[in-house]
Design a protein around this motif. Structure first.
Motif, PDB file in Angstrom:
ATOM      1  N   ARG A 425       0.899  -1.143   0.130  1.00  0.00           N
ATOM      2  CA  ARG A 425       0.015   0.158  -0.016  1.00  0.00           C
ATOM      3  C   ARG A 425       0.761   1.271  -0.332  1.00  0.00           C
ATOM      4  O   ARG A 425       0.332   2.343  -0.255  1.00  0.00           O
ATOM      5  CB  ARG A 425      -0.999   0.075   1.235  1.00  0.00           C
ATOM      6  CG  ARG A 425      -1.875  -0.983   1.301  1.00  0.00           C
ATOM      7  CD  ARG A 425      -2.775  -0.968   2.551  1.00  0.00           C
ATOM      8  NE  ARG A 425      -4.020  -1.529   2.482  1.00  0.00           N
ATOM      9  CZ  ARG A 425      -3.879  -2.628   3.156  1.00  0.00           C
ATOM     10  NH1 ARG A 425      -3.098  -3.111   3.985  1.00  0.00           N
ATOM     11  NH2 ARG A 425      -5.354  -3.245   3.450  1.00  0.00           N
ATOM     12  N   LEU A 426       2.166   1.119   0.402  1.00  0.00           N
ATOM     13  CA  LEU A 426       2.902   2.253   0.328  1.00  0.00           C
ATOM     14  C   LEU A 426       3.048   3.068  -0.727  1.00  0.00           C
ATOM     15  O   LEU A 426       3.057   4.419  -0.629  1.00  0.00           O
ATOM     16  CB  LEU A 426       4.322   1.736   1.077  1.00  0.00           C
ATOM     17  CG  LEU A 426       5.205   2.825   1.936  1.00  0.00           C
ATOM     18  CD1 LEU A 426       4.471   3.440   2.906  1.00  0.00           C
ATOM     19  CD2 LEU A 426       6.365   2.132   2.292  1.00  0.00           C
ATOM     20  N   ILE A 431       1.976   8.346  -3.180  1.00  0.00           N
ATOM     21  CA  ILE A 431       1.809   9.325  -4.582  1.00  0.00           C
ATOM     22  C   ILE A 431       0.433  10.011  -4.087  1.00  0.00           C
ATOM     23  O   ILE A 431       0.514  11.277  -4.482  1.00  0.00           O
ATOM     24  CB  ILE A 431       1.699   8.399  -5.695  1.00  0.00           C
ATOM     25  CG1 ILE A 431       1.532   9.395  -6.787  1.00  0.00           C
ATOM     26  CG2 ILE A 431       0.390   7.766  -5.709  1.00  0.00           C
ATOM     27  CD1 ILE A 431       2.212   8.764  -8.090  1.00  0.00           C
ATOM     28  N   LEU A 432      -0.545   9.342  -3.237  1.00  0.00           N
ATOM     29  CA  LEU A 432      -1.917  10.163  -3.104  1.00  0.00           C
ATOM     30  C   LEU A 432      -1.611  11.412  -2.099  1.00  0.00           C
ATOM     31  O   LEU A 432      -2.025  12.336  -2.146  1.00  0.00           O
ATOM     32  CB  LEU A 432      -2.765   9.242  -2.684  1.00  0.00           C
ATOM     33  CG  LEU A 432      -3.387   8.220  -3.796  1.00  0.00           C
ATOM     34  CD1 LEU A 432      -4.425   7.378  -3.102  1.00  0.00           C
ATOM     35  CD2 LEU A 432      -4.303   9.107  -4.886  1.00  0.00           C
ATOM     36  N   ILE A 433      -0.797  10.856  -1.119  1.00  0.00           N
ATOM     37  CA  ILE A 433      -0.307  12.061  -0.169  1.00  0.00           C
ATOM     38  C   ILE A 433       0.384  13.080  -0.717  1.00  0.00           C
ATOM     39  O   ILE A 433       0.029  14.273  -0.453  1.00  0.00           O
ATOM     40  CB  ILE A 433       0.347  11.344   1.115  1.00  0.00           C
ATOM     41  CG1 ILE A 433      -0.420  10.306   1.927  1.00  0.00           C
ATOM     42  CG2 ILE A 433       1.182  12.310   1.859  1.00  0.00           C
ATOM     43  CD1 ILE A 433       0.186   9.693   3.041  1.00  0.00           C
ATOM     44  N   THR A 626       6.328  12.762 -13.813  1.00  0.00           N
ATOM     45  CA  THR A 626       5.571  12.935 -14.625  1.00  0.00           C
ATOM     46  C   THR A 626       4.205  12.389 -14.290  1.00  0.00           C
ATOM     47  O   THR A 626       3.087  12.959 -14.597  1.00  0.00           O
ATOM     48  CB  THR A 626       6.123  12.427 -15.888  1.00  0.00           C
ATOM     49  OG1 THR A 626       7.261  12.083 -15.859  1.00  0.00           O
ATOM     50  CG2 THR A 626       5.931  13.535 -17.061  1.00  0.00           C
ATOM     51  N   ILE A 627       4.241  11.197 -13.763  1.00  0.00           N
ATOM     52  CA  ILE A 627       3.065  10.624 -13.591  1.00  0.00           C
ATOM     53  C   ILE A 627       2.118  11.653 -12.485  1.00  0.00           C
ATOM     54  O   ILE A 627       0.993  11.636 -12.606  1.00  0.00           O
ATOM     55  CB  ILE A 627       2.954   9.259 -12.868  1.00  0.00           C
ATOM     56  CG1 ILE A 627       3.819   8.053 -13.426  1.00  0.00           C
ATOM     57  CG2 ILE A 627       1.635   8.690 -12.688  1.00  0.00           C
ATOM     58  CD1 ILE A 627       4.048   6.925 -12.897  1.00  0.00           C
ATOM     59  N   LYS A 628       2.948  11.902 -11.566  1.00  0.00           N
ATOM     60  CA  LYS A 628       2.321  12.787 -10.543  1.00  0.00           C
ATOM     61  C   LYS A 628       1.810  13.843 -11.051  1.00  0.00           C
ATOM     62  O   LYS A 628       0.414  14.605 -10.920  1.00  0.00           O
ATOM     63  CB  LYS A 628       3.562  13.138  -9.364  1.00  0.00           C
ATOM     64  CG  LYS A 628       2.667  13.338  -8.189  1.00  0.00           C
ATOM     65  CD  LYS A 628       3.833  13.882  -7.230  1.00  0.00           C
ATOM     66  CE  LYS A 628       3.995  15.390  -7.282  1.00  0.00           C
ATOM     67  NZ  LYS A 628       5.071  15.953  -6.538  1.00  0.00           N
TER      68      LYS A 628
END
Ligand code: GDP
Length: 702
Positions: A425-426, A431-433, A626-628
């Motif tokens: 889950r890390l 990335i969400l945080i 870039t994903i972020k």
């Protein structure tokens, strides 16, 4: 080639070193399975006695007596009472140990009364001098009407003698060592007259233990021989007292203990390790150390495995003829096997540490320490290990619940363990945080992002404990939990025992859960790489034409990424994502997130990778930024609002915290509970709960 095989049942109290004796006899020549229909582990192995004779050794679960109080003990009784069982032993070997011989002999006298040839092993002979214990073996053999092997499985002594006794088992006396029927002569007399062909003690066990393998007319027993429950209990107690009297008398003449020679080292160590405060501090210190090592040590082989499978995949892709079969191999089978192998380092290291703690005798102290706290939540002291191991990965954690003898406590532990935040889950949390929580600091020192991560971990633990509490209330199950505090003496772990345990557990994972993981990975691959519409088939032409029409020039790699994204969008899984969009829209998700969630059922960390594909970001590491950015700038086509806003982010975080999204875990739960029922409940209840929580969160926050 050996031409005859003797069947040997290995029986003994827990912690007497039965497994060590079994390992000495059979080496790696063992098989582990389950008894049909129940989750008790069945271990058997072979050992060569001489050139003509082999022994098939069945290692029965550890049991204190033949008065069944657990499924484990039932297994022992059912085997010993059932002459028709293919495993019914020619000879029983009861393992005891020098320090607790008195208690261990209770089981021995019961087995002996079944009139099976019974050999007595007194193990841990190496501790005799330390404890000031001496035996008069010929006297003991005479009194107990048996043959004795004085063994030290640690020093590897006495095993040869044991094999010798096994070879000559048919010369052993099958006479019982005491006459249990004197506890109620009248009753037993009547029994004897009604069933003249049956062994009295067996009849007694059939009456008291609810097992019936003598082909007796149960009705007849019940009408003539029933006694009230209380009466039976009273008789059983009388029987036990009689047995202990016999054992005391025997040991009086056959054993000499000079306590002045024994050391009090153990008492001192116990005082510290089970101390009200230091006990916990030391335990958490050890845990911290284990998790540091677990992450550090396994990250190197894990990276290596990851890289090797990626290399293997691309090597195969380049060297095999292009086509469906190659795709299956390179995108389905190889990553699928990689997905199994990658867990091996974590599983092996975790069991290495657990075995060392167990073997050394420390784990019993931890269990004692934690039991009072955990019991309030329907868990056992032993649930601590799986719950904490779950932070690495739920799979080895759930396997480590095997130590919990009580089935209800074990089941609850297995069911709630997936709530603890596993390492998969890390990356999702990270990335969400990063996207939704600002980089500010609280009170000047704590980063808000770090705190958020900690809260997510605490949320996981909290949910595990809370749901255990609920389940303890809901689950109706025979729950006889005797907390027998077994405090074995401290010992330097035996390398052989540790190694065999690690190998066994790893094998069980690879061949048990592994098969299911592989199958499901292939299914997910298929769904992601196949589609039925023209859009899917002509992805390449469509995307290329689109770029040409727009007159944009892009490099080959970007074009490839765009084609892959388009293909994924129109694959079965993409269509599935769009189909479920109405269901997940109230949670703030679009079909792209839907695909990522479906993909996450293979493994949660797939979330980031899947989104990368959908947003057509190349898959090399440096693109994470870039994903972020792409995620951050993604807007809803209709409302024009940002997709990854605070509300969606929180909703997703909660979803990943609570939903049951890992097929590998479901596979191992199926293996450990021997039924699809429990993993199905987990899937539905956990995911349902996650849905509701995320829904509420999104609706409140949006
Ligand atoms: P089981 O629960 O009966 O299967 O017992 P194990 O084989 O797991 O052993 C329990 C503990 O006793 C372990 O810590 C072993 O290392 C230890 N042990 C086993 N055999 C011997 C022995 O011969 N001498 C000593 N000193 N310790 C032993």
């Amino acid at each position: 080639m050996p031409n005859s095989t003797i069947k040997v049942a290995l029986i003994g109290n827990p912690n007497v070193g039965k497994t060590s004796v079994f390992n000495q006899l059979t080496g790696l020549n063992q098989q582990v399975g389950n008894y049909p229909g129940i989750t008790v582990e069945k271990k058997q192995g072979f050992c060569t006695l001489d050139e003509n004779t082999k022994a098939k050794i069945i290692d029965l679960p550890g049991t204190y007596s033949l008065n069944a109080s657990s499924i484990d003990e039932n297994v022992v009784i059912e085997l010993l009472l059932n002459k028709n069982d293919s495993d019914f032993p020619d000879v029983a070997v009861v393992v005891t140990e020098v320090e607790n011989l008195k208690r261990n002999l209770l089981l021995f006298t019961q087995i002996k009364d079944l009139e099976i040839p019974t050999i007595l092993v007194i193990n841990m002979a190496d501790r005799m001098a330390l404890k000031g214990i001496e035996f008069d073996i010929p006297t003991l053999e005479r009194e107990l009407k048996t043959k004795i092997a004085l063994v030290s499985s640690r020093k590897k002594t006495g095993i040869k003698e044991l094999k010798e006794l096994l070879l000559n088992y048919n010369q052993m006396s099958t006479e019982p060592c005491l006459n249990a029927s004197s506890i109620d002569p009248e009753y037993f007399d009547k029994l004897r007259k009604t069933f003249p062909d049956q062994l009295l003690y067996k009849l007694w066990l059939v009456i008291t233990q609810d097992v019936n393998f003598l082909n007796l007319d149960r009705k007849e027993i019940e009408s003539n021989f029933t006694k009230s429950h209380a009466e039976l209990k009273r008789l059983q107690q009388k029987e036990t007292i009689k047995r202990y009297q016999f054992i005391n008398d025997t040991l009086k003449v056959g054993q000499k203990i000079d306590t002045s020679k024994a050391t009090d080292f153990r008492a001192k160590l116990d005082a510290v390790l089970t101390h009200k405060i230091f006990g916990y501090v030391i335990f958490f210190g050890i845990l911290l150390l284990i998790f540091q090592l677990l992450f550090d040590w396994s990250s190197i082989p894990m990276e290596f495995i990851d890289q090797s499978f990626a290399n293997l995949s691309s090597y195969a892709k380049q060297n095999l003829p292009a086509g469906e079969l190659t795709n299956l191999i390179t995108e389905g089978v190889i990553p699928g096997i990689g997905g199994i192998v990658i867990f091996i380092p974590q599983i092996a290291f975790l069991f290495l540490f657990i075995s060392v703690l167990e073997e050394s005798g420390y784990m019993s102290r931890v269990v004692f320490l934690m039991d009072k706290i955990m019991r309030r939540f329907g868990l056992s002291g032993k649930s601590v290990v799986p719950l904490i191991s779950g932070t690495a990965c739920a799979i080895p954690a759930i396997m480590s619940a095997r130590n919990i003898e009580n089935w209800k406590e074990r089941l609850i532990t297995i069911l709630v363990t997936p709530f603890t935040t596993c390492s998969a889950r890390l990356p999702v949390y990270a990335i969400l945080i990063e996207l939704i929580i600002p980089k500010t600091r609280v009170v000047g020192i704590f980063s808000l992002q770090g705190l958020s991560l900690m809260i997510l971990y605490l949320l996981g633990f909290g949910m595990a404990i809370f749901s255990a509490y609920l389940m303890n209330k809901i689950l109706k199950m025979k729950h006889k939990s005797y907390f027998v505090v077994e405090m074995p003496s401290y010992k330097v772990p035996l390398f052989r025992n540790v190694a065999i345990n690690v190998i066994e557990k790893t094998k069980a994972f690879v061949f048990g859960a592994g098969k299911i993981i592989l199958a499901l990975s292939i299914i997910l691959w298929f769904l992601g790489s196949h589609g039925y519409g023209d859009d899917f088939k002509n992805a390449e032409t469509i995307v290329t034409t689109q770029f040409q029409a727009e007159n944009t020039t892009i490099d080959e790699e970007a074009l490839e990424d765009a084609i892959n994204a388009y293909r994924l969008e129109n694959s079965y899984i993409g269509v599935l994502g769009k189909t479920i969009e109405p269901v997940i829209a109230p949670l703030g998700y679009d079909w792209k997130i839907g695909i990522a969630i479906i993909g996450s059922f293979a493994a949660r960390e797939v979330f980031v990778g899947t989104l990368a594909t959908i947003y057509s970001v190349g898959s090399s590491g440096e693109d994470e930024e870039t994903i972020k950015n792409k995620m951050a700038s993604e807007v809803h086509p209709v409302t024009g609002k940002k997709i990854f806003n605070f509300a969606t982010g929180i909703s997703l975080l909660l979803f990943y915290a609570f939903a049951m999204q890992c097929i590998s875990t479901l596979a191992i739960v199926k293996k450990e509970t021997n039924s699809w029922k429990w993993p199905a409940y987990q899937l539905v209840i956990m995911s349902g709960f996650a849905y509701v929580v995320s829904l509420i969160a999104y609706q409140l926050l949006k």
